[in-house]
Structure formats: C-alpha cells, structure tokens
Enzyme design. Structure first.
Site, PDB file in Angstrom:
ATOM      1  N   ARG A  27      -6.607   5.296  -6.418  1.00 46.03           N
ATOM      2  CA  ARG A  27      -6.431   6.916  -6.467  1.00 46.03           C
ATOM      3  C   ARG A  27      -6.718   7.336  -7.907  1.00 46.03           C
ATOM      4  O   ARG A  27      -7.311   8.458  -8.049  1.00 46.03           O
ATOM      5  CB  ARG A  27      -4.861   7.404  -5.776  1.00 46.03           C
ATOM      6  CG  ARG A  27      -5.028   7.088  -4.420  1.00 46.03           C
ATOM      7  CD  ARG A  27      -3.577   6.943  -4.155  1.00 46.03           C
ATOM      8  NE  ARG A  27      -2.836   8.381  -4.185  1.00 46.03           N
ATOM      9  CZ  ARG A  27      -1.415   8.493  -4.187  1.00 46.03           C
ATOM     10  NH1 ARG A  27      -0.653   7.607  -4.206  1.00 46.03           N
ATOM     11  NH2 ARG A  27      -0.967   9.951  -4.389  1.00 46.03           N
ATOM     12  N   ILE A  81       0.786  -1.023  -0.109  1.00 49.22           N
ATOM     13  CA  ILE A  81      -0.005  -0.185  -0.030  1.00 49.22           C
ATOM     14  C   ILE A  81       0.857   1.162   0.128  1.00 49.22           C
ATOM     15  O   ILE A  81       2.130   1.133   0.608  1.00 49.22           O
ATOM     16  CB  ILE A  81      -0.807   0.132   0.954  1.00 49.22           C
ATOM     17  CG1 ILE A  81      -0.191  -0.174   2.698  1.00 49.22           C
ATOM     18  CG2 ILE A  81      -2.106  -1.351   0.934  1.00 49.22           C
ATOM     19  CD1 ILE A  81      -1.321  -0.248   3.554  1.00 49.22           C
ATOM     20  N   ASP A  82       0.398   2.223  -0.727  1.00 43.04           N
ATOM     21  CA  ASP A  82       1.249   3.450  -0.866  1.00 43.04           C
ATOM     22  C   ASP A  82       1.844   4.168   0.556  1.00 43.04           C
ATOM     23  O   ASP A  82       1.215   3.819   1.642  1.00 43.04           O
ATOM     24  CB  ASP A  82       0.344   4.483  -1.449  1.00 43.04           C
ATOM     25  CG  ASP A  82      -0.031   4.140  -2.821  1.00 43.04           C
ATOM     26  OD1 ASP A  82       0.552   3.213  -3.493  1.00 43.04           O
ATOM     27  OD2 ASP A  82      -0.964   4.533  -3.425  1.00 43.04           O
ATOM     28  N   LYS A  83       2.852   4.944   0.461  1.00 37.64           N
ATOM     29  CA  LYS A  83       3.437   5.337   1.589  1.00 37.64           C
ATOM     30  C   LYS A  83       2.431   6.052   2.478  1.00 37.64           C
ATOM     31  O   LYS A  83       2.390   5.868   3.617  1.00 37.64           O
ATOM     32  CB  LYS A  83       4.468   6.483   1.051  1.00 37.64           C
ATOM     33  CG  LYS A  83       5.166   6.987   2.312  1.00 37.64           C
ATOM     34  CD  LYS A  83       6.088   7.982   2.097  1.00 37.64           C
ATOM     35  CE  LYS A  83       6.830   8.855   2.883  1.00 37.64           C
ATOM     36  NZ  LYS A  83       7.725  10.001   2.605  1.00 37.64           N
TER      37      LYS A  83
END
Length: 341
Positions: free
Chosen positions: A263, A143-145
């Site tokens: 996103r 999962i993204d930062k």
C-alpha cells in the site's frame, strides 16, 4: 503440570556450543525449535552430564548426555471463538487460511476478539501441539485487516521455526492482486523520476526503499531512504481500465514483508490503491474515462483493493513444495467487473 524428559547423546564432531549442538542433535520428533531450546536452557530445564546447564555457550563433546525437561504446552490466555474459517489446507503442523477482508489476524488492544487467532484456537482445538511452550497458533506473517487472501499459520513448534526461517530468507512466494489509480507503465516518463523505482525485463516495476513508522501519524508507514527497514516490491501490469486508462489491475510480489508494504509503495509511485483510506489519498476516477457504474463502484469500494492471491512455500516438516491460490472475493470481483464495463 506434566513434563516430558528428552535425552540427547551428542554425536560426533559436535558444534562447540551447547545450543548449536542441541539444535543439530535433538530428535526431530521432539519438535523443539532453536528458539525454544534457547529458552529451555535459560529457564534451567537443561542438564549436561547431570549438572544444570544455563549457558548456551557451554562446551560439549561427543558422547555427552543432555537431558531436557519439556513442560506440557500451557493453555493460552487468548479465548477460543467459534468463527467460520475458509480452510484451504491443513495437516498436523500447519494450516492455510483464506482470510476474509475485515478480520484482524492477532488480538490487540483495539481488537481483543473476533480475530483469526481466536477462530484458530476454536478450530484447531487439541491439534495445537504448542508454539514456544504455549498452546497457540504460530503467526509467521500477517495481512492487513481489510486485505483478503492467503495466510499460513504454524500448529507446531517445528513448523513455526521452519516457516519463520523461510520468511526471513525471503523464499516464500507471495503474489497479491491490486487495483490502483493510474497505470504503472514503464512508458510513463514520470515514473522514471521517482526515487527508488526501476524497471526489470518484461516491464516489471521494482520499488526499493526503506520503510518506518510515520513520524506524526503512528498508524501509517512512511518511505525512507536512510534508516527504517529495507523493503522491495515488484509490480506487473495486468490490465488497464478507462479511455484514456485511469486505473489498472496489477500483480504485486513481495521480496520483503513489511507492514503496509504494498500500500505504501504503490502510493509512493503515485499509484495508490482504490479504496485505501490511509494511503489512497482523495483521488477520484475520471467520469469522462469510465462508465458511471465503474466510477460509482470504485467510489463505494469500502477497503483497499488488495487480495493475497498466491502463497507458495516448502513444507517445514515434509519438505514438499506447496502452492495455493485463492479466488477473488465477491467485492473485488464485482469492482473488476464494473471497471471492465
């Protein structure tokens, strides 16, 4: 380096190829995935009836004896770091983490330390039995930062193989909570004209496109309808904010798991996430539709409003059905409270 000799007797009616026969007949206790077996064959660590066997397509027959020399897992070059982790579940084969926003999952040139992998190497220590011949955690999804929430990581080769297969088959249950600009409502005629958008029973918005790296901005993903990789996201409207409504809380479920998928898909529909610096655009919430505190909270929100809230899968070793839920982090909960007034 120490090694272990695994001896396998090929059973009745074996698959015609060595690699497939081994995948079937190697004892489960050896914890050798198909990928690892293929590498061991290529590396010359396999002998068939006493002779070296480096061809995965080599023919085998019932009763053949295969000897596999398995080197002890090598230490990884990645450094262990004493970083606190929110451990939701852990056993000998896997660990489930509730990742905070701001933490990168895997070391990369821009973030060589302070990552989830660095933290896991310290936390797990000698309980890592090795993935692909190296003592490291097996990352099967990311999962993204700046996205918070649940992540499962393999601690053993057999778990890594089993989890990766489930992600590849899209059988893992993943639900995210997000706060977006506007309201993705089936009644909005604009959405009916957005390519790749359709609606399923219950008003669930289905977004079906291809995704690929952006041609000019290599940090971004772009929606395509030819080329790239197939991507499907389903979005369910949970709550509206404002009079008239100008923002919404939605649940996003991933059928596929591409980089930045939620996103970029939400932005494609015109409902970019609040706080998203890459895909959110420069949209601002109407000061006429919301109280000043809500507008200020949204404007100050420092990251994309996205949280991996639910993670469900089959345990790759025991076969048990596992399902986990992670509470909203304080910043996300605070933004929700402000929007609710």
């Amino acid at each position: 380096m120490q090694s272990t000799l695994v001896t396998v007797r090929i059973g009745a009616e074996p698959p015609p190829r060595l690699d497939k026969a081994l995948a079937r007949d190697v004892p489960e206790a050896a914890a050798l995935s198909r990928t690892r077996l293929a590498r061991l064959i290529a590396d010359g660590a396999v002998r068939l009836n006493g002779a070296p066997a480096t061809d995965p397509k080599a023919k085998v027959a019932e009763g053949d004896i295969v000897e596999i020399t398995v080197e002890q897992a090598a230490e990884t070059h990645i450094g262990a770091e004493d970083i606190a982790l929110d451990v939701v579940y852990e056993d000998d084969d896997l660990i489930v983490i509730n990742k905070p926003a701001g933490m990168v999952v895997h070391p990369a040139p821009g973030s060589p330390g302070g990552t989830l992998v660095n933290a896991l190497l310290h936390h797990c220590g000698d309980t890592l039995s090795g993935v692909g011949g190296e003592k490291r955690p097996g990352i099967v999804h990311r999962i993204d930062k700046d996205t918070s929430g649940l992540l499962v990581v393999a601690k053993s080769d057999r778990a890594h193989h089993g989890l990766a297969a489930q992600f590849e088959k899209h059988t893992v249950d993943r639900a995210y909570l997000a706060i977006c600009h506007g309201v993705p409502d089936q009644a909005d005629p604009r959405l009916q004209g957005v390519r790749g958008v359709s609606f399923e029973p219950g008003g669930v918005m289905k977004i079906t496109t291809h995704l690929a790296r952006h041609k000019t901005d290599r940090q971004k993903q772009a929606v395509l309808f030819q080329g790239g990789r197939h991507a499907v996201t389903r979005v369910r409207l949970l709550e509206r904010f404002g009079q008239p409504p100008v923002a919404a809380l939605v649940e996003c479920r991933l059928e596929t798991g591409r980089t930045h998928q939620i996103r970029v898909h939400m932005a494609h529909t015109g409902h970019g996430l609040i706080g998203d610096p890459v895909y959110g655009g420069r949209r601002k919430l109407s000061e006429k539709a919301l109280p000043p505190k809500a507008v200020a909270a949204a404007r100050a929100f420092p990251r994309q409003a996205l949280h991996a809230a639910v993670l469900g899968f089959e345990h790759p070793v025991s076969g048990d059905a596992l399902r986990f839920e992670a509470e909203l982090p304080a910043d996300f909960a605070g933004l929700l409270a402000a929007l609710r007034g």
